[in-house]
Write a protein that holds these residues in place. Sequence first.
Motif, short mmCIF file in Angstrom:
data_model
loop_
_atom_site.label_atom_id
_atom_site.label_comp_id
_atom_site.label_asym_id
_atom_site.label_seq_id
_atom_site.Cartn_x
_atom_site.Cartn_y
_atom_site.Cartn_z
N ILE A 5 0.83 -1.21 0.00
CA ILE A 5 0.00 0.00 0.00
C ILE A 5 0.87 1.26 0.00
CG2 ILE A 5 -1.58 1.37 1.42
CD1 ILE A 5 -2.88 -1.29 2.29
N TYR A 6 1.90 1.28 0.84
CA TYR A 6 2.70 2.48 1.00
C TYR A 6 3.95 2.50 0.12
CZ TYR A 6 -0.26 3.33 5.02
OH TYR A 6 -1.33 3.54 5.82
N PHE A 7 4.13 1.50 -0.73
CA PHE A 7 5.35 1.41 -1.54
C PHE A 7 5.53 2.59 -2.48
CE2 PHE A 7 7.72 0.01 -5.30
CZ PHE A 7 8.92 -0.30 -4.69
N SER A 8 4.48 2.97 -3.19
CA SER A 8 4.64 4.05 -4.18
C SER A 8 5.01 5.37 -3.50
CB SER A 8 3.38 4.20 -5.02
OG SER A 8 2.28 4.55 -4.19
N GLU A 9 4.37 5.69 -2.38
CA GLU A 9 4.71 6.93 -1.67
C GLU A 9 6.12 6.87 -1.09
OE1 GLU A 9 2.29 9.09 1.11
OE2 GLU A 9 0.48 8.24 0.22
N PHE A 10 6.49 5.71 -0.58
CA PHE A 10 7.83 5.56 -0.01
C PHE A 10 8.90 5.69 -1.10
CE2 PHE A 10 11.40 2.88 1.46
CZ PHE A 10 11.70 3.55 2.63
N GLU B 113 12.36 16.83 -4.37
CA GLU B 113 11.29 17.54 -3.68
C GLU B 113 9.97 16.82 -3.92
OE1 GLU B 113 11.52 20.40 -1.82
OE2 GLU B 113 13.70 20.35 -2.05
N PRO B 114 9.70 15.75 -3.18
CA PRO B 114 8.46 15.00 -3.43
C PRO B 114 7.23 15.83 -3.05
CG PRO B 114 9.58 14.14 -1.51
CD PRO B 114 10.47 15.18 -2.09
N THR B 115 6.23 15.76 -3.90
CA THR B 115 4.98 16.47 -3.63
C THR B 115 3.84 15.47 -3.61
OG1 THR B 115 4.66 16.88 -5.99
CG2 THR B 115 5.76 18.61 -4.71
N GLY B 116 2.79 15.84 -2.93
CA GLY B 116 1.60 14.99 -2.89
C GLY B 116 1.69 13.86 -1.89
N LEU B 117 2.64 13.93 -0.95
CA LEU B 117 2.76 12.89 0.07
C LEU B 117 1.84 13.20 1.24
CD1 LEU B 117 6.64 12.40 0.29
CD2 LEU B 117 5.01 11.05 -1.00
N GLN B 118 1.28 12.14 1.82
CA GLN B 118 0.47 12.31 3.02
C GLN B 118 1.43 12.54 4.18
OE1 GLN B 118 -1.84 8.87 4.02
NE2 GLN B 118 -2.97 9.93 5.64
N VAL C 7 6.92 6.82 5.19
CA VAL C 7 8.21 6.55 5.83
C VAL C 7 7.99 6.05 7.26
CG1 VAL C 7 10.37 7.60 6.61
CG2 VAL C 7 9.41 8.21 4.39
N LEU C 8 7.05 6.65 7.96
CA LEU C 8 6.74 6.19 9.31
C LEU C 8 6.24 4.74 9.29
CD1 LEU C 8 4.98 9.39 10.69
CD2 LEU C 8 7.29 8.59 11.20
N TRP C 9 5.35 4.45 8.32
CA TRP C 9 4.83 3.09 8.23
C TRP C 9 5.92 2.11 7.83
CZ3 TRP C 9 1.37 1.22 10.92
CH2 TRP C 9 0.19 1.86 11.18
N TYR C 10 6.81 2.51 6.94
CA TYR C 10 7.87 1.59 6.53
C TYR C 10 8.84 1.30 7.69
CZ TYR C 10 7.35 -0.08 1.83
OH TYR C 10 6.94 -0.80 0.74
#
Length: 192
Positions: free
Chosen positions: A128-133, A141-146, A155-158
Amino acid sequence: MASRDGPMVAGTDGTDFIHRETVASHYQISVLNKGRLRKCVFSHLLLALLMVVKMVPDFLDRLDIFVLEIEELEVPQPLKWEYVWLVGSLASFLGLMAIRKNRVLLLQIYFGLINLFSTVPILLAAMIYFSEFLKYCTEEEPTGLQLWQGYPVAVLWYSFIMIAMQVHIFTLIFAWKLILAWKNRGTAKKAQ
């Protein structure tokens, strides 16, 4: 026999220990892996406590209890895998009972429950969190991250996933070794 501080018995050089009684290997394996599995179970329970703390705002919402300080934290709503994983941590008590009573059947049930309700939800969370991680790790400069409290949720979940996955893998290894040792404890006598 020689005492620790006294002289050695005449006629021996101390290498005649091979004929002496030894502890059966399955007992040695059992004692070693019971302690290791117990540590893994308690680590799993500590992670479950952490998950309960994360889910307290949701539990309070469901009970229609309003606490301003908790609401201001704006903790993200839990997903279904979190509930499944939390329910799976209850199997830890079955594992502790199996360790205490040396019951193969209870340990086999525990092994299955940990696989189904703990390892599978953690793997699902990793997907679930792979793409955001990945986005956080690869882009400047990543944008659109929760975000939560300024930190990316993925990152917290990983970090949680990596710790939990190690605990589950070691739990399964030690439980499997105990199952094999306990199943084979009578076969050595029968073979003689």
